[in-house]
Write an enzyme that holds these catalytic residues in place. Sequence first.
Site, PDB file in Angstrom:
ATOM      1  N   SER A 139     -26.801  -9.792   1.948  1.00 51.04           N
ATOM      2  CA  SER A 139     -26.151 -11.117   2.197  1.00 51.04           C
ATOM      3  C   SER A 139     -26.930 -11.761   3.373  1.00 51.04           C
ATOM      4  O   SER A 139     -27.875 -11.229   4.055  1.00 51.04           O
ATOM      5  CB  SER A 139     -24.814 -10.709   2.925  1.00 51.04           C
ATOM      6  OG  SER A 139     -24.239 -11.866   3.451  1.00 51.04           O
ATOM      7  N   TYR A 145     -18.930  -7.419   9.514  1.00 49.93           N
ATOM      8  CA  TYR A 145     -19.462  -7.561   8.649  1.00 49.93           C
ATOM      9  C   TYR A 145     -21.052  -7.700   8.544  1.00 49.93           C
ATOM     10  O   TYR A 145     -21.866  -7.270   7.983  1.00 49.93           O
ATOM     11  CB  TYR A 145     -18.911  -8.735   7.375  1.00 49.93           C
ATOM     12  CG  TYR A 145     -19.470  -8.995   6.333  1.00 49.93           C
ATOM     13  CD1 TYR A 145     -19.504  -8.107   5.310  1.00 49.93           C
ATOM     14  CD2 TYR A 145     -20.250  -9.892   5.987  1.00 49.93           C
ATOM     15  CE1 TYR A 145     -20.065  -8.283   4.167  1.00 49.93           C
ATOM     16  CE2 TYR A 145     -20.903 -10.280   4.887  1.00 49.93           C
ATOM     17  CZ  TYR A 145     -20.727  -9.181   3.808  1.00 49.93           C
ATOM     18  OH  TYR A 145     -21.474  -9.553   2.593  1.00 49.93           O
TER      19      TYR A 145
END
Length: 245
Positions: A132, A145
Amino acid sequence: MTTNRTAVVTGASSGIGAATARTLAAQGFHVVVGARRVDRLEELAAEIGGTALQLDVTDEDSVAAFTAVIPRVDVLVNNAGGAKGLAPVAEADLDDWRWMWETNVMGTLRITKALLPKLIESGDGLIVTITSVAALGSYDNGAGYTSAKHAQALLHRTLRGELLGQPVRLTEIAPGAVETEFSLVRFEGDAERAAAVYKGIDPLVASDIAEIVGFVASRPPHVNLDQIVVKPRDQAESGRFNRRT
């Protein structure tokens, strides 16, 4: 299973994983799809002529059972992952953090470690890890995250050096905002809150990432696409968007 080239896609019950399975099947791979939602997997496998196997990357026994019945692996797509919550560090939910680290980091480690001998044995293995843009920076309230994605990415990047001289290529794909079930999971099914993430922008869709995986998988053995960062035009950084009213 057939003796054709085999691709394994984790987290394949929806979103990027399902789209990637379709793309690789269209390229001639026999695709083994793994996830916890077996009903969805079986529908997908029937559609693409693949094999559906239940998989929970956070469970060592599940990973062992999954990998043991796959005789050959040419491509591994580490797609299983996700986020939970959006809280500042001072209010961090430790269970949410554990889930994110178990799923994104340890899950990637378990699957990759188990299938690595078969990838090497194939003579031209490829490991694609979907990280990501959160693996490249930070944003407020996202430390659980972003830290997990940083760790997952460094696992992948370290393996790139450790496998020099072996017939295995490694590609990291770091997407920005992709409209899938990601935000629904993050916000525990709150559809309104999930929709707000993409409000006023044109996000990427799952097929955008799947097409990139397909391109990577179609490169000749001497070509290694180390890292690909892809974001919608409306996104500059993890938390910086051009939102239209």
